[in-house]
Enzyme design. Structure first.
Site: not given
Ligand code: PEP
Length: 250
Positions: A234-235, A9-11, A97, A167, A173, A95, A213
């Site tokens: 994500g990151g 997920n590149w957000k 967010e 999640e 994040g 998600h 993460s």
């Molecule tokens: C996400 O936003 O779906 C996610 C899992 O982010 P991160 O890996 O950065 O925690």
């Protein structure tokens, strides 16, 4: 059959040029003969170019969101039909967010899921508890309610297009990861409640991804758990070396 999946997920990251660069790096680094599915979700404005770029590669492209209506006066929104028209067949919904910053409720998400499925898109449905829920010992209840309200109105046959992504909000994040044992415990619980509602075949066939993460250093251990079928990243999805290592850790 249950699939192993790693999705990035590149957000709201990567402009057009950066998107092309990252896609090129992933095309170079990710072997083409993998059994696991690899999915990336760039921003809306880069989806069309990404879908074209990835057309003859095994890497699939997903949207990070969509509107529930087929069309109309919804300034700034994107419909399922628009995604389809640029070759996007997968959408991430729910998600944390979107739930937290854009106030997406379970009822709204249920409507988005219905629209996506009507278009025969696959849905990566995200859900997970907040830290206060876990501290209050409510994490199983919260997760069960999110699933019930977002997805349990579906017929069993619809589940072939559902991918679940557990999640925990406190792990997204933040650098905090659920331990592999915490992830397995929740994934097993999720599969059990799906079994109770839909029977063994749906429960065994649905892929349940873990997100929060995930990094090259912890991916293999998390993915080794029997009910963890992959990850939503994500990151670490923004760096081709890290994402490739996570893809190969499954
Ligand atoms: C996400 O936003 O779906 C996610 C899992 O982010 P991160 O890996 O950065 O925690």
């Amino acid at each position: 059959m249950r699939q192993r999946i790693v999705a990035g997920n590149w957000k709201m990251h990567k402009n057009a040029e950066e998107t092309e660069d990252l896609l090129n790096e992933l095309i170079d680094k990710i072997p083409t003969d993998l059994d696991q599915r690899v999915i990336v979700a760039p921003t809306f404005v880069n989806l069309s170019a990404a879908a074209d770029h990835l057309e003859f590669t095994p890497i699939e492209v997903a949207a990070q969101n969509m509107h529930q209506a087929e069309g109309g006066a919804f300034t700034g929104e994107i419909s399922a039909g628009m995604l389809e028209s640029v070759g996007v067949r997968i959408v991430i919904l729910g998600h944390s967010e979107r739930r937290a910053y854009f106030h997406e409720t379970d009822a709204l998400l249920a409507a988005k899921v219905d629209t996506a499925l009507k278009h025969e898109m696959e849905v990566i449905f995200c859900f997970g508890e907040e830290l206060k829920d876990r501290h209050a010992g409510q994490h199983f209840n919260v997760v069960e309610n999110q699933l019930k309200d977002g997805l349990f109105h579906l017929e069993a046959s619809a589940w072939k297009n559902i991918i679940l992504a557990y999640e925990p909000v406190w792990a997204i994040g933040t650098g905090e990861t659920a331990s592999p044992e915490q992830a397995q415990e929740m994934h097993e619980f999720i599969r059990d409640i799906i079994r109770k509602n839909y029977g063994n075949t749906v429960a065994e066939d649905v892929s349940i991804l873990y997100g929060g993460s995930v990094k090259p250093e912890n991916a293999a251990e998390i993915f080794s758990k029997p009910d963890v079928d992959g990850g939503l990243i994500g990151g670490a999805a923004l760096k081709s070396d890290d994402f490739t290592k996570i893809v190969l850790a499954i």
